[in-house]
Design a protein around this motif. Structure first.
Motif, mmCIF file in Angstrom:
data_model
loop_
_atom_site.group_PDB
_atom_site.id
_atom_site.type_symbol
_atom_site.label_atom_id
_atom_site.label_comp_id
_atom_site.label_asym_id
_atom_site.label_seq_id
_atom_site.Cartn_x
_atom_site.Cartn_y
_atom_site.Cartn_z
ATOM 1 N N MET A 129 0.818 -1.191 0.000
ATOM 2 C CA MET A 129 0.000 0.000 0.000
ATOM 3 C C MET A 129 0.866 1.261 0.000
ATOM 4 S SD MET A 129 -3.061 0.884 -0.076
ATOM 5 C CE MET A 129 -4.353 1.875 0.496
ATOM 6 N N ILE A 130 1.884 1.289 0.863
ATOM 7 C CA ILE A 130 2.749 2.465 0.928
ATOM 8 C C ILE A 130 3.594 2.574 -0.335
ATOM 9 C CG2 ILE A 130 4.646 1.349 2.154
ATOM 10 C CD1 ILE A 130 3.510 4.847 2.942
ATOM 11 N N PHE A 131 3.954 1.399 -0.906
ATOM 12 C CA PHE A 131 4.740 1.411 -2.144
ATOM 13 C C PHE A 131 3.922 2.008 -3.291
ATOM 14 C CE2 PHE A 131 6.202 -0.585 -6.088
ATOM 15 C CZ PHE A 131 7.504 -0.123 -6.096
ATOM 16 N N ASP A 132 2.634 1.692 -3.352
ATOM 17 C CA ASP A 132 1.783 2.255 -4.403
ATOM 18 C C ASP A 132 1.649 3.765 -4.261
ATOM 19 O OD1 ASP A 132 1.351 -0.204 -5.582
ATOM 20 O OD2 ASP A 132 -0.467 -0.615 -4.397
ATOM 21 N N THR A 133 1.562 4.258 -3.045
ATOM 22 C CA THR A 133 1.467 5.700 -2.822
ATOM 23 C C THR A 133 2.753 6.400 -3.242
ATOM 24 O OG1 THR A 133 -0.006 5.282 -0.939
ATOM 25 C CG2 THR A 133 0.966 7.476 -1.114
ATOM 26 N N ILE A 134 3.897 5.828 -2.875
ATOM 27 C CA ILE A 134 5.179 6.409 -3.269
ATOM 28 C C ILE A 134 5.339 6.354 -4.781
ATOM 29 C CG2 ILE A 134 7.682 6.116 -3.120
ATOM 30 C CD1 ILE A 134 7.255 5.187 -0.229
ATOM 31 N N ALA A 135 4.930 5.251 -5.400
ATOM 32 C CA ALA A 135 5.008 5.127 -6.856
ATOM 33 C C ALA A 135 4.117 6.154 -7.544
ATOM 34 C CB ALA A 135 4.624 3.711 -7.288
ATOM 35 N N ASP A 136 2.939 6.399 -6.982
ATOM 36 C CA ASP A 136 2.041 7.407 -7.566
ATOM 37 C C ASP A 136 2.633 8.807 -7.457
ATOM 38 O OD1 ASP A 136 0.206 5.483 -8.266
ATOM 39 O OD2 ASP A 136 -1.080 5.804 -6.506
ATOM 40 N N ILE A 137 3.246 9.119 -6.319
ATOM 41 C CA ILE A 137 3.864 10.440 -6.142
ATOM 42 C C ILE A 137 5.040 10.604 -7.105
ATOM 43 C CG2 ILE A 137 5.189 11.875 -4.528
ATOM 44 C CD1 ILE A 137 3.372 10.711 -2.305
ATOM 45 N N LEU A 138 5.889 9.577 -7.201
ATOM 46 C CA LEU A 138 7.022 9.641 -8.125
ATOM 47 C C LEU A 138 6.558 9.724 -9.580
ATOM 48 C CD1 LEU A 138 9.620 7.154 -6.607
ATOM 49 C CD2 LEU A 138 9.794 9.638 -6.793
ATOM 50 N N THR A 139 5.490 9.016 -9.903
ATOM 51 C CA THR A 139 4.940 9.087 -11.252
ATOM 52 C C THR A 139 4.505 10.508 -11.580
ATOM 53 O OG1 THR A 139 4.221 6.789 -11.198
ATOM 54 C CG2 THR A 139 3.133 8.231 -12.787
ATOM 55 N N GLY A 140 3.832 11.134 -10.655
ATOM 56 C CA GLY A 140 3.408 12.523 -10.857
ATOM 57 C C GLY A 140 4.581 13.469 -11.027
ATOM 58 N N VAL A 141 5.602 13.293 -10.196
ATOM 59 C CA VAL A 141 6.796 14.146 -10.295
ATOM 60 C C VAL A 141 7.489 13.943 -11.636
ATOM 61 C CG1 VAL A 141 9.105 14.526 -9.321
ATOM 62 C CG2 VAL A 141 7.134 14.326 -7.807
ATOM 63 N N PHE A 142 7.634 12.685 -12.045
ATOM 64 C CA PHE A 142 8.309 12.407 -13.318
ATOM 65 C C PHE A 142 7.507 12.940 -14.508
ATOM 66 C CE2 PHE A 142 10.602 8.568 -11.338
ATOM 67 C CZ PHE A 142 11.612 9.391 -10.868
ATOM 68 N N LEU A 143 6.182 12.837 -14.440
ATOM 69 C CA LEU A 143 5.358 13.379 -15.520
ATOM 70 C C LEU A 143 5.468 14.899 -15.594
ATOM 71 C CD1 LEU A 143 2.121 11.187 -15.377
ATOM 72 C CD2 LEU A 143 3.844 11.271 -17.182
ATOM 73 N N ILE A 144 5.495 15.558 -14.449
ATOM 74 C CA ILE A 144 5.636 17.017 -14.440
ATOM 75 C C ILE A 144 7.006 17.423 -14.970
ATOM 76 C CG2 ILE A 144 5.824 19.029 -12.906
ATOM 77 C CD1 ILE A 144 3.555 17.729 -11.240
ATOM 78 N N LEU A 145 8.063 16.716 -14.568
ATOM 79 C CA LEU A 145 9.401 17.013 -15.087
ATOM 80 C C LEU A 145 9.474 16.784 -16.599
ATOM 81 C CD1 LEU A 145 11.759 15.535 -12.353
ATOM 82 C CD2 LEU A 145 11.571 17.920 -13.037
ATOM 83 N N GLY A 146 8.909 15.682 -17.067
ATOM 84 C CA GLY A 146 8.908 15.399 -18.498
ATOM 85 C C GLY A 146 8.126 16.440 -19.281
#
Length: 133
Positions: free
Chosen positions: A1-18
């Motif tokens: 559960m915590i891994f999915d939340t961290i993955a979602d946050i990182l996904t958002g950050v990477f999409l914004i950077l891209g």
């Protein structure tokens, strides 16, 4: 559960950077003064922006088949973007659209001067359907 939340946050950050890097490439394409500067603006941040977007997709999918395809896409872009930018720059230089004052060293000019000149009259065709004289 915590891994999915961290993955979602990182996904958002990477999409914004891209998205930011892709936007920077587009702005550089419009704002930079000459063709060489525009080529740098479109190839360098575009590759990194694409890498961030593909990394975001890989974080969400997490399947080996998807990751292999994304890696293949990134390698293909990293191989073709610099080569195409180089060929466009050479064509622009030969076509006279590159500003000479924007170059620090003009290595291509010396190579063109040293190259043998083309013949002024056309050569005869040696196509098999046409008889030679």
């Amino acid at each position: 559960m915590i891994f999915d939340t961290i993955a979602d946050i990182l996904t958002g950050v990477f999409l914004i950077l891209g998205a930011f890097l892709s936007l920077a490439a587009g702005v550089g394409l419009i704002r930079f003064p000459d063709a060489i500067a525009r080529l740098h603006a479109t190839t360098k941040p575009q590759i990194l922006g694409l890498a961030f977007v593909l990394l975001a997709i890989a974080l969400q999918e997490r399947r080996i088949s998807t990751i292999l395809v994304l890696l293949l896409l990134l390698v293909f872009q990293m191989l073709t973007a610099p080569v195409s930018a180089h060929m466009i720059a050479r064509a622009g230089y030969r076509g006279g659209i590159i500003a000479p004052e924007s170059l620090f060293v003009d290595e291509l000019g010396q190579a063109i001067d040293d190259a043998p000149q083309e013949q002024s009259e056309p050569t005869k065709s040696t196509h098999p359907s046409q008889p030679a004289d």
